[in-house]
Design a protein around this motif. Structure first.
Motif, PDB file in Angstrom:
ATOM      1  N   VAL A 185       0.858  -1.187   0.000  1.00  0.00           N
ATOM      2  CA  VAL A 185       0.000   0.000   0.000  1.00  0.00           C
ATOM      3  C   VAL A 185       0.894   1.238   0.000  1.00  0.00           C
ATOM      4  CG1 VAL A 185      -1.870   1.208   1.187  1.00  0.00           C
ATOM      5  CG2 VAL A 185      -1.734  -1.296   1.298  1.00  0.00           C
ATOM      6  N   ASP A 186       0.886   1.984  -1.111  1.00  0.00           N
ATOM      7  CA  ASP A 186       1.762   3.147  -1.253  1.00  0.00           C
ATOM      8  C   ASP A 186       1.137   4.396  -0.638  1.00  0.00           C
ATOM      9  OD1 ASP A 186       3.540   1.602  -2.690  1.00  0.00           O
ATOM     10  OD2 ASP A 186       2.704   2.184  -4.639  1.00  0.00           O
ATOM     11  N   ARG A 187       2.007   5.228  -0.070  1.00  0.00           N
ATOM     12  CA  ARG A 187       1.621   6.579   0.336  1.00  0.00           C
ATOM     13  C   ARG A 187       2.190   7.569  -0.674  1.00  0.00           C
ATOM     14  NH1 ARG A 187      -0.514   7.907   5.212  1.00  0.00           N
ATOM     15  NH2 ARG A 187      -0.606   6.298   6.828  1.00  0.00           N
ATOM     16  N   PRO A 188       1.497   8.692  -0.927  1.00  0.00           N
ATOM     17  CA  PRO A 188       2.077   9.701  -1.814  1.00  0.00           C
ATOM     18  C   PRO A 188       3.349  10.266  -1.198  1.00  0.00           C
ATOM     19  CG  PRO A 188       0.133  10.554  -0.685  1.00  0.00           C
ATOM     20  CD  PRO A 188       0.197   9.095  -0.370  1.00  0.00           C
ATOM     21  N   GLY A 189       4.253  10.630  -2.052  1.00  0.00           N
ATOM     22  CA  GLY A 189       5.551  11.124  -1.601  1.00  0.00           C
ATOM     23  C   GLY A 189       6.587  10.556  -2.529  1.00  0.00           C
ATOM     24  N   THR A 190       7.078   9.372  -2.203  1.00  0.00           N
ATOM     25  CA  THR A 190       7.958   8.672  -3.133  1.00  0.00           C
ATOM     26  C   THR A 190       7.158   7.919  -4.191  1.00  0.00           C
ATOM     27  OG1 THR A 190       8.032   6.783  -1.635  1.00  0.00           O
ATOM     28  CG2 THR A 190       9.799   8.412  -1.438  1.00  0.00           C
ATOM     29  N   GLY A 216      -1.160 -10.284 -10.398  1.00  0.00           N
ATOM     30  CA  GLY A 216      -0.047  -9.720  -9.652  1.00  0.00           C
ATOM     31  C   GLY A 216       0.482  -8.431 -10.237  1.00  0.00           C
ATOM     32  N   GLN A 217      -0.305  -7.790 -11.136  1.00  0.00           N
ATOM     33  CA  GLN A 217       0.176  -6.569 -11.760  1.00  0.00           C
ATOM     34  C   GLN A 217       0.090  -5.391 -10.806  1.00  0.00           C
ATOM     35  OE1 GLN A 217      -2.199  -8.587 -12.959  1.00  0.00           O
ATOM     36  NE2 GLN A 217      -1.910  -8.998 -15.146  1.00  0.00           N
ATOM     37  N   SER A 218       1.090  -4.514 -10.902  1.00  0.00           N
ATOM     38  CA  SER A 218       1.081  -3.295 -10.109  1.00  0.00           C
ATOM     39  C   SER A 218      -0.146  -2.467 -10.450  1.00  0.00           C
ATOM     40  CB  SER A 218       2.356  -2.493 -10.385  1.00  0.00           C
ATOM     41  OG  SER A 218       2.352  -1.285  -9.659  1.00  0.00           O
ATOM     42  N   GLY A 219      -0.754  -1.860  -9.416  1.00  0.00           N
ATOM     43  CA  GLY A 219      -1.944  -1.045  -9.632  1.00  0.00           C
ATOM     44  C   GLY A 219      -3.242  -1.815  -9.560  1.00  0.00           C
ATOM     45  N   CYS A 220      -3.207  -3.080  -9.168  1.00  0.00           N
ATOM     46  CA  CYS A 220      -4.416  -3.886  -8.986  1.00  0.00           C
ATOM     47  C   CYS A 220      -4.654  -4.097  -7.495  1.00  0.00           C
ATOM     48  CB  CYS A 220      -4.276  -5.248  -9.668  1.00  0.00           C
ATOM     49  SG  CYS A 220      -4.188  -5.202 -11.459  1.00  0.00           S
ATOM     50  N   PRO A 221      -5.899  -3.935  -7.041  1.00  0.00           N
ATOM     51  CA  PRO A 221      -7.102  -3.611  -7.802  1.00  0.00           C
ATOM     52  C   PRO A 221      -7.337  -2.110  -7.981  1.00  0.00           C
ATOM     53  CG  PRO A 221      -7.698  -4.069  -5.547  1.00  0.00           C
ATOM     54  CD  PRO A 221      -6.215  -4.270  -5.633  1.00  0.00           C
ATOM     55  N   ALA A 222      -6.375  -1.257  -7.556  1.00  0.00           N
ATOM     56  CA  ALA A 222      -6.519   0.193  -7.718  1.00  0.00           C
ATOM     57  C   ALA A 222      -5.125   0.809  -7.718  1.00  0.00           C
ATOM     58  CB  ALA A 222      -7.369   0.788  -6.586  1.00  0.00           C
ATOM     59  N   PRO A 223      -4.956   1.983  -8.318  1.00  0.00           N
ATOM     60  CA  PRO A 223      -3.644   2.644  -8.296  1.00  0.00           C
ATOM     61  C   PRO A 223      -3.144   2.843  -6.867  1.00  0.00           C
ATOM     62  CG  PRO A 223      -5.091   3.717  -9.870  1.00  0.00           C
ATOM     63  CD  PRO A 223      -5.948   2.740  -9.118  1.00  0.00           C
ATOM     64  N   GLY A 224      -1.861   2.573  -6.668  1.00  0.00           N
ATOM     65  CA  GLY A 224      -1.276   2.688  -5.340  1.00  0.00           C
ATOM     66  C   GLY A 224      -1.294   1.401  -4.554  1.00  0.00           C
ATOM     67  N   LEU A 225      -1.890   0.345  -5.115  1.00  0.00           N
ATOM     68  CA  LEU A 225      -1.937  -0.972  -4.484  1.00  0.00           C
ATOM     69  C   LEU A 225      -1.208  -1.961  -5.384  1.00  0.00           C
ATOM     70  CD1 LEU A 225      -5.678  -1.044  -3.340  1.00  0.00           C
ATOM     71  CD2 LEU A 225      -3.672  -0.378  -2.006  1.00  0.00           C
ATOM     72  N   ASP A 226      -0.247  -2.693  -4.807  1.00  0.00           N
ATOM     73  CA  ASP A 226       0.545  -3.641  -5.580  1.00  0.00           C
ATOM     74  C   ASP A 226       0.461  -5.023  -4.946  1.00  0.00           C
ATOM     75  OD1 ASP A 226       1.387  -1.631  -7.320  1.00  0.00           O
ATOM     76  OD2 ASP A 226       3.084  -1.111  -6.036  1.00  0.00           O
ATOM     77  N   PRO A 227      -0.200  -5.982  -5.610  1.00  0.00           N
ATOM     78  CA  PRO A 227      -0.300  -7.342  -5.058  1.00  0.00           C
ATOM     79  C   PRO A 227       0.952  -8.151  -5.353  1.00  0.00           C
ATOM     80  CG  PRO A 227      -1.510  -7.204  -7.119  1.00  0.00           C
ATOM     81  CD  PRO A 227      -0.954  -5.831  -6.865  1.00  0.00           C
TER      82      PRO A 227
END
Length: 290
Positions: A82-87, A133-144
Motif C-alpha cells: 500500500v503506497d503513500r504519496p511522496g515517493t 499480480g500486476q502493479s496497480g491492482c485492484p486500484a492505483p497505489g496498491l501492488d499485489p
C-alpha cells in the motif's frame, strides 16, 4: 537450478536478527539483499529463498547488515503493498480505504511500515487462489504480490530515503488471515488474462514429465531438494495449464516425492502450490508431432 554464493564456515559468528529468526520459524522463505537496495546478494536468490536457520545464518555472516525479502509463494503468503504519496505517485492508503468502505473491513493481519514514504505491506494467507499480480491492482497505489514475487521485510533499509522497515503488526503476534473474499474477487484473472484453451495435448509426453519430476526430486543433490521441487512443480504446472495433466495428480506426485526426500510437509505444500500455479499461468504450447 544451482545457486551461486560463496561457501562459508560451518559455524557463522554473526547471529540471525531476532525479527528475521521469528519469521523464518513461521516458515517464511527469505533471501538477503544488499543494504539499501532490492538487489539480491547472489544469483538465483529467489529460488534459493529458505526458512532453514543454518542457511540464513550463513548468509548473515557473509553479508552482515544486509536487508531481507520474503518470497510469497513458497511462504504460503499473499502480500498487498500500500503506497503513500511522496515517493509514489498514487495514494494507495486512500484507495484501500475506499475499497474497504465499499466492500467491508479487512481482518487483523501482519503489517509492516515501509522505509520509504511510510506506506505498508499487508500479509494474508494464500491458499492457491488464482490472483493477478500486476502493479496497480485492484486500484492505483496498491501492488499485489504472490508466487515468485517478493517484498521487503525488516530488517532492511529503504534505498531512496534510508528509512528502516519496521513491523507495525508482527506475524508472530497476529498470524496471516485468509485473503478477504471481496479482495480475491477483485484480483481474480479477467477473461483477457486467461490462457487460451489448448487445441491438442499429448498425454504420453505429459506422463513422461510426471515420471521425470518424481525421479528429479528424489535424486536431487543434497541442499537442492526444495529448489528442484519448485522447478519441477512449475514444469508440471505448464502441462496442467495446457490441459494435459490433472492438477491433483501432479500435486500428489510431487508431494510423494517431497515426502521421500524428507522435505517438511508445510514447506513442500507451499512450494508445490506456488510452482504449479506459476506454471499454469504459462501453459505449454500444444504438441503436433507423431
Amino acid at each position: 537450478m544451482s545457486h551461486i554464493y560463496p561457501a562459508m564456515p560451518a559455524r557463522p559468528s554473526i547471529p540471525i536478527p531476532p525479527d528475521l529468526h521469528r519469521v523464518a520459524r513461521l516458515g517464511w522463505h527469505v533471501y538477503p539483499v544488499r543494504r539499501g537496495s532490492r538487489a539480491a546478494c547472489f544469483r538465483g536468490a529467489v529460488d534459493a529463498a529458505t526458512c532453514d536457520m543454518d542457511t540464513i545464518a550463513t548468509w548473515c555472516a557473509r553479508w552482515p547488515g544486509c536487508g531481507w525479502r520474503v518470497v510469497t509463494g513458497p511462504s504460503g503468503l499473499f502480500a498487498l503493498d500500500v503506497d503513500r504519496p511522496g515517493t509514489h505517485a498514487a495514494d494507495g492508503v486512500a484507495a484501500l480505504a475506499a475499497l474497504v468502505r465499499q466492500h467491508g473491513p479487512l481482518p487483523p493481519r501482519p503489517m509492516t511500515r515501509t522505509g520509504g514514504s511510510g506506506g505498508a505491506v499487508l500479509f494474508f494467507r494464500h491458499r492457491g487462489e488464482s490472483l493477478r499480480g500486476q502493479s496497480g491492482c485492484p486500484a492505483p497505489g496498491l501492488d499485489p504480490h504472490r508466487g515468485r514475487q517478493a517484498v521487503t521485510i525488516p530488517p532492511a533499509i529503504h534505498a531512496a530515503t534510508g528509512g528502516a522497515y519496521t513491523w507495525r503488526v508482527p506475524p508472530w503476534q497476529v498470524p496471516p488471515p485468509p485473503i478477504p473474499s471481496w479482495l480475491a474477487r477483485l484480483l481474480a484473472p479477467t477473461d483477457d488474462t486467461l490462457p487460451p484453451p489448448p487445441r491438442r495435448v499429448d498425454s504420453a509426453r505429459a506422463q513422461g514429465a510426471l515420471v521425470r519430476a518424481l525421479h528429479a526430486v528424489c535424486d536431487a543433490p543434497a541442499g537442492t531438494a526444495n529448489t528442484t521441487l519448485n522447478a519441477r512443480a512449475y514444469a508440471l504446472g505448464r502441462w496442467c495449464g495446457a490441459g494435459l495433466l490433472d492438477v491433483a495428480t501432479a500435486r500428489d506426485t510431487l508431494l510423494h516425492a517431497a515426502a521421500r526426500r524428507h522435505i517438511p510437509v508445510a514447506e513442500a505444500r507451499a512450494t508445490v502450490r506456488s510452482g504449479l500455479n506459476a506454471g499454469q499461468r504459462n501453459p505449454r504450447m500444444p504438441f503436433h508431432g507423431h
